[in-house]
Enzyme design. Structure first.
Site, short mmCIF file in Angstrom:
data_model
loop_
_atom_site.label_atom_id
_atom_site.label_comp_id
_atom_site.label_asym_id
_atom_site.label_seq_id
_atom_site.Cartn_x
_atom_site.Cartn_y
_atom_site.Cartn_z
N TYR A 110 0.85 -1.19 0.00
CA TYR A 110 0.00 0.00 0.00
C TYR A 110 0.88 1.24 0.00
O TYR A 110 1.76 1.39 0.84
CB TYR A 110 -0.91 -0.01 1.23
CG TYR A 110 -1.79 1.22 1.34
CD1 TYR A 110 -2.83 1.42 0.44
CD2 TYR A 110 -1.60 2.15 2.36
CE1 TYR A 110 -3.65 2.55 0.53
CE2 TYR A 110 -2.42 3.26 2.47
CZ TYR A 110 -3.44 3.46 1.56
OH TYR A 110 -4.24 4.57 1.66
N ASP A 141 9.31 2.79 -0.32
CA ASP A 141 8.26 3.40 0.51
C ASP A 141 8.55 3.02 1.95
O ASP A 141 8.19 1.93 2.41
CB ASP A 141 6.88 2.90 0.06
CG ASP A 141 5.75 3.51 0.87
OD1 ASP A 141 6.04 4.16 1.91
OD2 ASP A 141 4.59 3.34 0.48
N LYS A 159 4.86 8.70 9.24
CA LYS A 159 4.53 8.05 10.50
C LYS A 159 5.48 8.39 11.63
O LYS A 159 5.32 9.42 12.28
CB LYS A 159 4.38 6.54 10.28
CG LYS A 159 3.18 6.19 9.38
CD LYS A 159 2.83 4.74 9.43
CE LYS A 159 1.71 4.40 8.45
NZ LYS A 159 0.40 4.95 8.81
#
Length: 439
Positions: A149, A244, A272
């Site tokens: 994702y 990523d 994050k």
């Protein structure tokens, strides 16, 4: 609780209000708890390893804002830094000293990064990475992997993980076929498929984007040699390699997954942990590639709130507190949990594979750990749902989806880990009993 999680949405007055004005009552799909057949949890406040809901119930939190809170909730140095910054103003839309300091820290910590562009979310970072790759290489094809994702931009919502996987969607309505026409999807950990694609279409490929450690289909580490193959074939064919690291960046170590596996990408996305709970992310990479971004180059990207001074101050506080001892501690705690939980499930007669990678961990209800998206989807989602609810009833919050990873923070000390293990013992027995009664 309802089997679907929908019939019970009216149990709490706040949820009743939420469903009137928020689609599904939430602002991000996985927060609905639909995958585990539970009511959404309505958070009130957090402290350290604990989250408290609006009913006053206390949970040991292994979600930790989906991995953003490596130090736990309301970590004083982050709160203090944000408070100092906010007293000087909330936003300027101009260059600030903090942005330069944060970029310098990222360049110093992440091995492959020479220049940085600050953005507001992981989705924005990966979207920019794709556009930059296409602009720099003057090619169109992007390669991604099933179950990885990379945010909700159109081009990357093809066979994605995270909430898309949880909801069982192949992609998303509203994404034109043309938006994903130049996105090629391969199985994660399949080196042969990568080699074959590059043999046939290598000169058309702008970039390969990958989670170096997949953490949005549960936790699936890279197979030995997989990342090295990606680095080799992209270099051979003039394509870029994008890591990523929105989840793995500053989570697996100060230098992220690229430092852990010693494989250097051309571009890296971060988020994050970087923001400590504030909305900030970053795209970084080789200077010659990054300089293709406006105002120096032809690839346009902009953002009014990019480099927001409050978020930047929090991010600097995060990075300044990430010393090597943090990762030694977290890896030890993850190993302890895995080692203690395995015999508990075995005793209960539940087939479970516990997968770890450094400071990350997932529980798969399957007799062998999955290696890709298809084997991850074959895990017993009903068993996870039952175990999740049993743990929630005992005051332990796990990810409300079998497709998400668990996050241990610095605030999870021995007492919290032992409580989690004790709860898992009784929850596993109860889940096994429920499973046997429904067979």
């Amino acid at each position: 609780m309802s089997d679907t999680g929908q019939q019970s949405l009216n149990q709490h007055p706040l949820i009743q209000r939420a469903v009137v004005t928020l689609p599904g009552g939430v602002n991000s799909p996985v927060r609905s708890f639909a995958a585990v057949g539970s009511d959404p949890l309505v958070a009130a406040h957090g402290r350290g390893a604990y989250l408290f809901d609006v009913n006053g119930k206390k949970y040991i939190d292994f979600v930790q804002s989906w991995g953003a809170l490596i130090f736990g909730h309301a970590y004083p140095p982050i709160i203090e830094a944000a408070n100092r910054a906010i007293s000087n103003g909330t936003s300027f839309g101009l260059l600030t000293e903090g942005e330069v300091e944060l970029a310098e820290r990222i360049v110093e910590m992440v091995p492959s990064v020479e220049k940085v562009r600050l953005v507001n979310s992981g989705t924005e970072a990966t979207m920019t990475a794709v556009r930059l790759s296409r602009g720099f290489t003057n090619r169109d094809l992007i390669v991604k992997f099933e179950g990885c994702y990379h945010g909700h931009s159109d081009a990357l919502l093809a066979s994605a993980g995270s909430g898309v996987a949880t909801l069982g969607l192949a992609g998303s309505a509203g994404v034109p076929k043309g938006s994903v026409a130049d996105t090629v999807v391969l199985p994660y950990n399949d080196e042969e498929a990568v080699e074959q694609l590059f043999l046939s279409d290598g000169e058309l490929i702008a970039a390969v984007i990958v989670e170096p450690v997949a953490a949005n289909m549960g936790l699936i580490p890279p197979a030995e040699g997989f990342l090295e193959t990606l680095r080799r074939v992209t270099s051979q064919h003039g394509a870029l390699l994008i890591f990523d690291e929105v989840i793995t960046g500053f989570r697996l170590g100060r230098g992220g997954a690229q430092d852990k596996f010693n494989v250097m990408p051309d571009l890296t996305t971060l988020g994050k942990v970087l923001g400590g709970g504030f909305p900030i992310a970053a795209l970084g990479g080789r200077a010659e590639i990054m300089d293709a971004l406006a105002p120096l180059g032809p690839v346009y990207q902009a953002g009014t709130l990019a480099g927001n001074p409050v978020a930047v101050a929090a991010a600097i506080a995060v990075l300044d507190n990430l010393d090597p001892a943090v990762y030694t501690m977290l890896e030890g705690r993850v190993s302890l949990l895995a080692n203690e939980l395995e015999p508990i499930f075995e005793e209960a007669g539940l087939p479970v594979a516990i997968q770890t990678c450094g400071t990350l961990m997932s529980i798969f209800f399957k007799d062998a750990p999955p290696s890709d998206y298809r084997t991850a989807k074959a895990c017993d989602a009903c068993a996870y749902k039952t175990f999740f609810i049993e743990m929630l009833d005992r005051g332990v919050l796990l990810p409300p989806s079998p497709m998400e990873s668990m996050f241990v923070s610095v605030a999870h000390e021995r007492d919290e880990l032992e409580k989690m293990i004790d709860s898992a013992h009784s929850a596993a027995i109860a889940a096994a009993r429920i499973a046997s009664s429904t067979n």
